[in-house]
Design a protein around this motif. Structure first.
Motif, PDB file in Angstrom:
ATOM      1  N   TYR A   1       1.634  -0.099  12.792  1.00 46.81           N
ATOM      2  CA  TYR A   1       1.158   1.212  12.364  1.00 46.81           C
ATOM      3  C   TYR A   1       1.752   1.639  11.024  1.00 46.81           C
TER       4      TYR A   1
ATOM      5  N   ARG B   1      -6.757   1.453  22.942  1.00 47.64           N
ATOM      6  CA  ARG B   1      -7.508   0.611  22.001  1.00 47.64           C
ATOM      7  C   ARG B   1      -8.385  -0.414  22.702  1.00 47.64           C
TER       8      ARG B   1
ATOM      9  N   ALA C   1      -8.336   4.200   9.904  1.00 44.30           N
ATOM     10  CA  ALA C   1      -7.951   2.906  10.466  1.00 44.30           C
ATOM     11  C   ALA C   1      -6.830   3.106  11.475  1.00 44.30           C
ATOM     12  N   ASP C   2      -6.701   2.147  12.378  1.00 38.67           N
ATOM     13  CA  ASP C   2      -5.678   2.235  13.416  1.00 38.67           C
ATOM     14  C   ASP C   2      -4.279   1.880  12.919  1.00 38.67           C
ATOM     15  N   ASP C   3      -4.166   1.044  11.902  1.00 36.67           N
ATOM     16  CA  ASP C   3      -2.860   0.535  11.488  1.00 36.67           C
ATOM     17  C   ASP C   3      -2.703   0.540   9.969  1.00 36.67           C
ATOM     18  N   TYR C   4      -1.544   0.085   9.549  1.00 38.00           N
ATOM     19  CA  TYR C   4      -1.181  -0.124   8.141  1.00 38.00           C
ATOM     20  C   TYR C   4      -1.137   1.175   7.338  1.00 38.00           C
ATOM     21  N   TRP C   5      -0.386   2.140   7.864  1.00 37.83           N
ATOM     22  CA  TRP C   5      -0.202   3.421   7.186  1.00 37.83           C
ATOM     23  C   TRP C   5       1.057   3.441   6.331  1.00 37.83           C
TER      24      TRP C   5
ATOM     25  N   ARG D   1      -4.965   8.100   1.526  1.00 34.25           N
ATOM     26  CA  ARG D   1      -5.842   7.078   2.089  1.00 34.25           C
ATOM     27  C   ARG D   1      -7.197   7.689   2.413  1.00 34.25           C
TER      28      ARG D   1
ATOM     29  N   LYS E   1      -0.063  -2.327   4.070  1.00 34.36           N
ATOM     30  CA  LYS E   1      -1.242  -3.197   4.120  1.00 34.36           C
ATOM     31  C   LYS E   1      -1.112  -4.313   3.111  1.00 34.36           C
TER      32      LYS E   1
ATOM     33  N   GLU F   1      -9.858   5.712   4.017  1.00 34.00           N
ATOM     34  CA  GLU F   1     -10.521   5.115   5.174  1.00 34.00           C
ATOM     35  C   GLU F   1      -9.725   5.335   6.451  1.00 34.00           C
TER      36      GLU F   1
END
Length: 155
Positions: A151, A72, A19-23, A15, A155, A17
């Motif tokens: 998390y 957050r 980002a806080d979520d969608y790993w 990855r 995505k 970018e």
């Protein structure tokens, strides 16, 4: 006494970018430094998971905060101190992840569930030993589960 350490590798695929979520579903490649001999990873493929120590090197040192704050910025979650968070606002901006080891190809380690982006410097890694994991029941408040609900979602 200050500790000076050098990276042992870098995330070269995965990855890009922050980002806080969608790993969830992210596969990454850690390229270890070519100064290491190939037998430095001998035996590693026998393990399912790693412990990876990395640096939030894309964050600014000005982001470090020592005071209590809501995770957050969500006022629904209680203000907690710096050492009750796991983000880049920590004093040394260090993080650890527990990715699954998928493949070892020379000094290239293909992993899943590493929440570090391409270009991130890796400072240490080791196999995860279940015997060295938490002992006894794990206790935590409700807010981490609420905050991290997406998390590891794809995505």
């Amino acid at each position: 006494m200050a500790l000076e350490i050098e990276p042992i590798g870098e995330v070269v695929e995965g990855r890009a970018e922050v980002a806080d979520d969608y790993w969830g579903g992210i596969e990454s490649v850690i390229q270890l430094d070519e100064k290491f001999p190939l037998d430095a990873v001998q035996g590693l493929p026998e393990f399912s998971h790693l412990i990876v120590l990395w640096h939030f090197d894309q964050a600014s040192p000005e982001d470090v905060e020592y005071h209590a704050r809501s995770p957050r910025g969500n006022a629904a979650w209680p203000a907690t101190g710096t050492f009750a968070h796991r983000n880049h606002r920590r004093p040394n901006q260090l993080a650890q992840s527990f990715p699954r080891l998928l493949e070892v190809d020379g000094l290239r380690l293909r992993v899943a569930d590493l929440d570090a982006v391409v270009g991130t410097k890796i400072y240490d890694l080791s196999p995860y030993f279940a015997e060295m994991g938490p002992r006894g029941p794990v206790r935590e408040p409700n807010w981490p589960g609420e905050m991290l609900a997406d998390y590891w979602t794809k995505k």
